[in-house]
Design a protein around this motif. Structure first.
Motif, PDB file in Angstrom:
ATOM      1  N   VAL A   1       0.869  -1.178   0.000  1.00  0.00           N
ATOM      2  CA  VAL A   1       0.000   0.000   0.000  1.00  0.00           C
ATOM      3  C   VAL A   1       0.905   1.227   0.000  1.00  0.00           C
ATOM      4  O   VAL A   1       1.584   1.510   0.994  1.00  0.00           O
ATOM      5  CB  VAL A   1      -0.917   0.038   1.241  1.00  0.00           C
ATOM      6  CG1 VAL A   1      -1.831   1.262   1.180  1.00  0.00           C
ATOM      7  CG2 VAL A   1      -1.744  -1.231   1.354  1.00  0.00           C
ATOM      8  N   ARG A   2       0.937   1.945  -1.107  1.00  0.00           N
ATOM      9  CA  ARG A   2       1.770   3.133  -1.211  1.00  0.00           C
ATOM     10  C   ARG A   2       0.883   4.372  -1.248  1.00  0.00           C
ATOM     11  O   ARG A   2      -0.102   4.422  -1.982  1.00  0.00           O
ATOM     12  CB  ARG A   2       2.647   3.073  -2.460  1.00  0.00           C
ATOM     13  CG  ARG A   2       3.638   1.912  -2.465  1.00  0.00           C
ATOM     14  CD  ARG A   2       4.566   1.977  -3.669  1.00  0.00           C
ATOM     15  NE  ARG A   2       5.338   3.222  -3.679  1.00  0.00           N
ATOM     16  CZ  ARG A   2       6.452   3.416  -2.981  1.00  0.00           C
ATOM     17  NH1 ARG A   2       6.916   2.453  -2.198  1.00  0.00           N
ATOM     18  NH2 ARG A   2       7.094   4.558  -3.059  1.00  0.00           N
ATOM     19  N   CYS A   3       1.256   5.371  -0.462  1.00  0.00           N
ATOM     20  CA  CYS A   3       0.482   6.613  -0.381  1.00  0.00           C
ATOM     21  C   CYS A   3       1.378   7.779  -0.790  1.00  0.00           C
ATOM     22  O   CYS A   3       2.462   7.958  -0.226  1.00  0.00           O
ATOM     23  CB  CYS A   3      -0.041   6.840   1.034  1.00  0.00           C
ATOM     24  SG  CYS A   3      -1.209   5.565   1.592  1.00  0.00           S
ATOM     25  N   THR A   4       0.906   8.560  -1.758  1.00  0.00           N
ATOM     26  CA  THR A   4       1.669   9.705  -2.256  1.00  0.00           C
ATOM     27  C   THR A   4       0.881  10.975  -1.982  1.00  0.00           C
ATOM     28  O   THR A   4      -0.280  11.090  -2.391  1.00  0.00           O
ATOM     29  CB  THR A   4       1.939   9.579  -3.762  1.00  0.00           C
ATOM     30  OG1 THR A   4       2.589   8.319  -4.015  1.00  0.00           O
ATOM     31  CG2 THR A   4       2.819  10.712  -4.253  1.00  0.00           C
ATOM     32  N   VAL A   5       1.513  11.925  -1.307  1.00  0.00           N
ATOM     33  CA  VAL A   5       0.865  13.183  -0.935  1.00  0.00           C
ATOM     34  C   VAL A   5       1.328  14.288  -1.879  1.00  0.00           C
ATOM     35  O   VAL A   5       2.507  14.374  -2.232  1.00  0.00           O
ATOM     36  CB  VAL A   5       1.196  13.552   0.525  1.00  0.00           C
ATOM     37  CG1 VAL A   5       0.649  14.926   0.888  1.00  0.00           C
ATOM     38  CG2 VAL A   5       0.639  12.492   1.471  1.00  0.00           C
TER      39      VAL A   5
ATOM     40  N   GLY B   1      -6.011  22.242  -1.606  1.00  0.00           N
ATOM     41  CA  GLY B   1      -5.311  21.797  -0.411  1.00  0.00           C
ATOM     42  C   GLY B   1      -4.423  20.609  -0.716  1.00  0.00           C
ATOM     43  O   GLY B   1      -3.704  20.584  -1.715  1.00  0.00           O
ATOM     44  N   MET B   2      -4.500  19.582   0.109  1.00  0.00           N
ATOM     45  CA  MET B   2      -3.648  18.412  -0.035  1.00  0.00           C
ATOM     46  C   MET B   2      -4.323  17.362  -0.897  1.00  0.00           C
ATOM     47  O   MET B   2      -5.541  17.198  -0.872  1.00  0.00           O
ATOM     48  CB  MET B   2      -3.341  17.836   1.360  1.00  0.00           C
ATOM     49  CG  MET B   2      -2.391  16.658   1.365  1.00  0.00           C
ATOM     50  SD  MET B   2      -2.102  16.009   3.038  1.00  0.00           S
ATOM     51  CE  MET B   2      -1.206  17.378   3.791  1.00  0.00           C
TER      52      MET B   2
ATOM     53  N   LEU C   1     -10.883  16.082  12.063  1.00  0.00           N
ATOM     54  CA  LEU C   1     -11.102  17.408  11.493  1.00  0.00           C
ATOM     55  C   LEU C   1     -10.631  17.511  10.041  1.00  0.00           C
ATOM     56  O   LEU C   1     -10.709  18.575   9.445  1.00  0.00           O
ATOM     57  CB  LEU C   1     -10.395  18.472  12.342  1.00  0.00           C
ATOM     58  CG  LEU C   1     -10.933  18.645  13.762  1.00  0.00           C
ATOM     59  CD1 LEU C   1     -10.138  19.712  14.505  1.00  0.00           C
ATOM     60  CD2 LEU C   1     -12.416  18.991  13.758  1.00  0.00           C
ATOM     61  N   VAL C   2     -10.147  16.399   9.496  1.00  0.00           N
ATOM     62  CA  VAL C   2      -9.728  16.385   8.103  1.00  0.00           C
ATOM     63  C   VAL C   2     -10.856  15.824   7.245  1.00  0.00           C
ATOM     64  O   VAL C   2     -11.323  14.702   7.464  1.00  0.00           O
ATOM     65  CB  VAL C   2      -8.443  15.560   7.909  1.00  0.00           C
ATOM     66  CG1 VAL C   2      -8.121  15.383   6.422  1.00  0.00           C
ATOM     67  CG2 VAL C   2      -7.274  16.235   8.612  1.00  0.00           C
TER      68      VAL C   2
ATOM     69  N   PHE D   1      -2.389  21.240   8.259  1.00  0.00           N
ATOM     70  CA  PHE D   1      -2.335  19.963   8.970  1.00  0.00           C
ATOM     71  C   PHE D   1      -1.302  19.069   8.312  1.00  0.00           C
ATOM     72  O   PHE D   1      -0.935  19.250   7.141  1.00  0.00           O
ATOM     73  CB  PHE D   1      -3.708  19.281   8.980  1.00  0.00           C
ATOM     74  CG  PHE D   1      -4.197  18.865   7.617  1.00  0.00           C
ATOM     75  CD1 PHE D   1      -3.991  17.568   7.154  1.00  0.00           C
ATOM     76  CD2 PHE D   1      -4.859  19.755   6.790  1.00  0.00           C
ATOM     77  CE1 PHE D   1      -4.435  17.174   5.897  1.00  0.00           C
ATOM     78  CE2 PHE D   1      -5.302  19.389   5.534  1.00  0.00           C
ATOM     79  CZ  PHE D   1      -5.083  18.088   5.088  1.00  0.00           C
ATOM     80  N   ALA D   2      -0.844  18.091   9.065  1.00  0.00           N
ATOM     81  CA  ALA D   2       0.067  17.068   8.542  1.00  0.00           C
ATOM     82  C   ALA D   2      -0.700  15.757   8.453  1.00  0.00           C
ATOM     83  O   ALA D   2      -1.584  15.496   9.284  1.00  0.00           O
ATOM     84  CB  ALA D   2       1.273  16.916   9.459  1.00  0.00           C
TER      85      ALA D   2
END
Length: 267
Positions: free
Chosen positions: A176-180, A186-187, A212-213, A242-243
């Motif tokens: 599972v790869r997540c790219t931001v 926003g994000m 809150l996201v 936010f992070a």
């Protein structure tokens, strides 16, 4: 905070319509007492029966739903109540996606006692959003004794447990790869999951550890290499920076048959 828009749509905008109609008994609720497990916890369930055409919502209800809220004040010898979510359905109404259950919902509850080997009393109030052509907030009071000597498995609860999504290992997820990234809103988040192909249309729900996201409805497709790709955007409901904690990202792949519940990214 995350569901303020949904709450306004489902409650304020439609409240006058709700008052103008005789909705009758929209929902009936009971707690099923279940059985005591080998580890000392108790498996019970919230059983909701909805009037024909009505639905209620999953823990992450989409843009047009309100998640249930559980208040267990009044319980006796209860230290914790864990909710176990069976696979929900996806609905579209007025161009918005919602996620939940129609007709009936059996929600298993894993109850942990304060004093081992003793009976418990589970009691509380559940706040629900239920919708048909209109949306009506419902608050139901429930209570039941959970006997320490109960050992017979309730078939209705067992059936709901069998409908819980597969875990990552059970589904054969390899990575599972997540790219931001960033865009004008926003994000952005792109997830790449090495998951065996299902036999039906697949859709995803993405949640974060921060309530809150806000996460938009993902766009999901299979890549040429067979990986399941989902792309979405994220923003803070109060407009704050936010992070993203990748270990707190939760991806649920919904499809006919068994769905898949994936906790955390590999990178």
């Amino acid at each position: 905070m995350k569901y303020v828009l949904a709450a306004l749509l489902c409650v304020l905008s439609l409240s006058s319509a709700a008052r103008a109609q005789d909705t009758g008994p929209i929902v009936r609720a009971e707690l099923r007492p279940g059985w005591r497990q080998a580890d000392g916890s108790h498996m019970a369930a919230l059983h909701l029966t909805l009037a024909p055409g009505w639905k209620t919502y999953w823990r992450s209800p989409g843009d047009a739903g309100i998640p249930p809220e559980f208040h267990w004040q009044g319980s006796e010898n209860v230290a914790a109540v864990g909710v176990i979510w069976p696979t929900p359905k996806v609905f579209y109404q007025s161009g918005m996606r919602s996620i939940g259950y129609v007709g009936e919902m059996v929600l298993p509850l894993r109850v942990t006692g304060r004093t081992a080997g003793q009976s418990m009393r589970l009691q509380g109030t559940i706040d629900l959003g239920v919708c048909s052509d209109i949306c009506v907030p419902q608050s139901v009071d429930v209570g039941v004794v959970l006997p320490s000597e109960a050992t017979n498995r309730d078939p209705l609860i067992a059936g709901a447990l069998a409908d819980v999504p597969f875990s990552r290992s059970e589904a054969g997820v390899k990575s599972v790869r997540c790219t931001v990234g960033v865009d004008s809103r926003g994000m952005t988040l792109r997830t790449d999951i090495d998951l065996p192909t299902g036999k039906s249309t697949e859709t995803t729900v993405i949640e974060t550890a921060n309530p809150l996201v806000w996460v938009a409805e993902p766009k999901t497709h299979r890549a040429e290499n067979g990986h399941l790709i989902s792309e979405t955007s994220l923003s803070h409901v109060e407009g704050s920076a936010f992070a993203l904690d990748r270990s707190g990202v939760r991806i649920t792949v919904l499809r006919k048959g068994h769905s898949v519940d994936i906790l955390g990214c590999d990178n």
